[in-house]
Design an enzyme around this catalytic site. Structure first.
Site, PDB file in Angstrom:
ATOM      1  N   ARG A  81      -2.097  -0.106   7.340  1.00 51.06           N
ATOM      2  CA  ARG A  81      -2.088   1.269   6.838  1.00 51.06           C
ATOM      3  C   ARG A  81      -1.487   2.193   7.903  1.00 51.06           C
ATOM      4  O   ARG A  81      -1.536   1.885   9.097  1.00 51.06           O
ATOM      5  CB  ARG A  81      -3.509   1.730   6.503  1.00 51.06           C
ATOM      6  CG  ARG A  81      -4.228   0.836   5.493  1.00 51.06           C
ATOM      7  CD  ARG A  81      -5.708   1.183   5.418  1.00 51.06           C
ATOM      8  NE  ARG A  81      -6.421   0.342   4.458  1.00 51.06           N
ATOM      9  CZ  ARG A  81      -6.969  -0.837   4.744  1.00 51.06           C
ATOM     10  NH1 ARG A  81      -6.890  -1.325   5.987  1.00 51.06           N
ATOM     11  NH2 ARG A  81      -7.609  -1.534   3.818  1.00 51.06           N
ATOM     12  N   LYS A 104     -11.015  -1.299  12.278  1.00 56.40           N
ATOM     13  CA  LYS A 104     -11.417  -0.373  11.222  1.00 56.40           C
ATOM     14  C   LYS A 104     -12.929  -0.410  11.119  1.00 56.40           C
ATOM     15  O   LYS A 104     -13.513  -1.431  10.756  1.00 56.40           O
ATOM     16  CB  LYS A 104     -10.788  -0.759   9.883  1.00 56.40           C
ATOM     17  CG  LYS A 104     -11.008   0.303   8.809  1.00 56.40           C
ATOM     18  CD  LYS A 104     -10.492  -0.139   7.454  1.00 56.40           C
ATOM     19  CE  LYS A 104     -10.779   0.930   6.420  1.00 56.40           C
ATOM     20  NZ  LYS A 104     -10.531   0.466   5.050  1.00 56.40           N
ATOM     21  N   HIS A 175       2.386   3.760   2.349  1.00 58.44           N
ATOM     22  CA  HIS A 175       1.692   2.764   1.529  1.00 58.44           C
ATOM     23  C   HIS A 175       2.677   1.941   0.685  1.00 58.44           C
ATOM     24  O   HIS A 175       2.366   0.816   0.303  1.00 58.44           O
ATOM     25  CB  HIS A 175       0.646   3.442   0.640  1.00 58.44           C
ATOM     26  CG  HIS A 175      -0.705   2.810   0.750  1.00 58.44           C
ATOM     27  ND1 HIS A 175      -1.417   2.764   1.928  1.00 58.44           N
ATOM     28  CD2 HIS A 175      -1.463   2.155  -0.166  1.00 58.44           C
ATOM     29  CE1 HIS A 175      -2.559   2.128   1.720  1.00 58.44           C
ATOM     30  NE2 HIS A 175      -2.612   1.741   0.461  1.00 58.44           N
ATOM     31  N   ARG A 178       3.425  -0.974   2.688  1.00 58.05           N
ATOM     32  CA  ARG A 178       2.275  -1.900   2.634  1.00 58.05           C
ATOM     33  C   ARG A 178       2.311  -2.706   1.329  1.00 58.05           C
ATOM     34  O   ARG A 178       2.132  -3.928   1.343  1.00 58.05           O
ATOM     35  CB  ARG A 178       0.979  -1.095   2.742  1.00 58.05           C
ATOM     36  CG  ARG A 178      -0.318  -1.917   2.674  1.00 58.05           C
ATOM     37  CD  ARG A 178      -1.479  -0.983   2.998  1.00 58.05           C
ATOM     38  NE  ARG A 178      -2.781  -1.499   2.635  1.00 58.05           N
ATOM     39  CZ  ARG A 178      -3.527  -2.284   3.398  1.00 58.05           C
ATOM     40  NH1 ARG A 178      -3.074  -2.687   4.575  1.00 58.05           N
ATOM     41  NH2 ARG A 178      -4.719  -2.690   3.000  1.00 58.05           N
ATOM     42  N   HIS A 201      -8.467  -6.403   3.191  1.00 60.80           N
ATOM     43  CA  HIS A 201      -9.258  -6.135   1.981  1.00 60.80           C
ATOM     44  C   HIS A 201     -10.583  -6.899   2.053  1.00 60.80           C
ATOM     45  O   HIS A 201     -10.586  -8.103   2.294  1.00 60.80           O
ATOM     46  CB  HIS A 201      -8.497  -6.596   0.732  1.00 60.80           C
ATOM     47  CG  HIS A 201      -7.347  -5.708   0.366  1.00 60.80           C
ATOM     48  ND1 HIS A 201      -6.300  -6.122  -0.432  1.00 60.80           N
ATOM     49  CD2 HIS A 201      -7.080  -4.416   0.686  1.00 60.80           C
ATOM     50  CE1 HIS A 201      -5.443  -5.125  -0.575  1.00 60.80           C
ATOM     51  NE2 HIS A 201      -5.891  -4.091   0.086  1.00 60.80           N
ATOM     52  N   TYR A 210      -1.498  -7.424  -6.631  1.00 58.19           N
ATOM     53  CA  TYR A 210      -0.127  -7.678  -6.186  1.00 58.19           C
ATOM     54  C   TYR A 210       0.475  -8.929  -6.827  1.00 58.19           C
ATOM     55  O   TYR A 210       1.692  -9.052  -6.906  1.00 58.19           O
ATOM     56  CB  TYR A 210      -0.079  -7.820  -4.659  1.00 58.19           C
ATOM     57  CG  TYR A 210      -0.425  -6.553  -3.923  1.00 58.19           C
ATOM     58  CD1 TYR A 210       0.382  -5.425  -4.017  1.00 58.19           C
ATOM     59  CD2 TYR A 210      -1.569  -6.473  -3.131  1.00 58.19           C
ATOM     60  CE1 TYR A 210       0.064  -4.257  -3.338  1.00 58.19           C
ATOM     61  CE2 TYR A 210      -1.893  -5.310  -2.447  1.00 58.19           C
ATOM     62  CZ  TYR A 210      -1.072  -4.211  -2.553  1.00 58.19           C
ATOM     63  OH  TYR A 210      -1.390  -3.056  -1.888  1.00 58.19           O
TER      64      TYR A 210
END
Length: 229
Positions: A81, A104, A175, A178, A201, A210
């Site tokens: 990100r 994160k 994004h 990404r 994720h 995706y």
């Protein structure tokens, strides 16, 4: 837009639930509000050719261009990100082992880097970054014109400039890169679990969206290329 209205209504409902819990109101009047239908936007995905065109835009003869090249290559090579990109510190890049460490909240993941990305990162770290920083103790990997950590807004401006130079007509945000990373990985045979881990994720359902896009792109190419269709 319907999306903004829906988000505001959700906030109101949550606020009134909070007030009700504290006994500051007698009923949750926000429950009577109904949200409009929000249509899901189709993902904007760059083709491999469009990505290559975008990556070719930075001018490597100046410091800014070397930095921008390293940022764009890193973003597409890892699918991280934009917040994760600009939050990278110099000590989270391991040029010898060939990876970055992305943090994160309380989780971190190690993401490998290819030789091409490592080359541009090494050039930036050794030649451009030392001239961009104002103080030796600056921890951030990517530095803006003021010698400080790159901002989200700053990176968006950079991306917009290169989008125009590359004459890309599609919607292009950090994004988008990404999304493109994920679809291109799946199209080239990567396992869904691998892509999930690289993207960070927690739920595989977020990654599964995706596969549909990758399958549709594959079908489009088939219909365009097969002589018997």
């Amino acid at each position: 837009s319907n999306a903004t209205i829906s988000r505001n209504i959700a906030s109101m409902k949550a606020f009134y639930r909070y007030l009700l819990k504290l006994k500051l109101v007698e009923e949750n009047i926000a429950d009577k509000l109904s949200s409009p239908k929000v249509e899901k936007k189709e993902l904007s995905i760059l083709s491999v050719t469009e990505v290559e065109s975008l990556l070719e835009q930075p001018n490597l003869s100046d410091l800014k261009g070397q930095r921008d090249k390293a940022m764009l290559e890193t973003l597409y090579a890892t699918g991280i990100r934009v917040t994760e990109l600009i939050s990278l510190n110099l000590n989270e890049l391991n040029l010898n082992a060939g990876h970055i460490k992305v943090k994160k909240k309380n989780r971190e993941r190690i993401i490998p880097l290819g030789n091409t990305t490592l080359k541009y990162l090494r050039d930036y770290v050794e030649n451009a970054r030392p001239l961009l920083i104002k103080t030796e103790d600056e921890p951030s990997l990517f530095i803006n014109a003021n010698g400080q950590k790159m901002t989200r807004q700053g990176f968006w401006k950079i991306l917009k400039q290169y989008k125009e130079q590359a004459k890309i007509d599609k919607e292009l945000t950090p994004h988008t890169i990404r999304h493109s990373f994920a679809v291109h990985m799946l199209q080239n045979g990567a396992e869904i679990k691998t892509v999930q881990e690289l993207l960070g994720h927690t739920d595989v359902a977020s990654t599964l969206m995706y596969t549909h896009v990758a399958d549709m792109k594959l079908r489009d190419e088939y219909l365009k290329a097969h002589p018997r269709v």
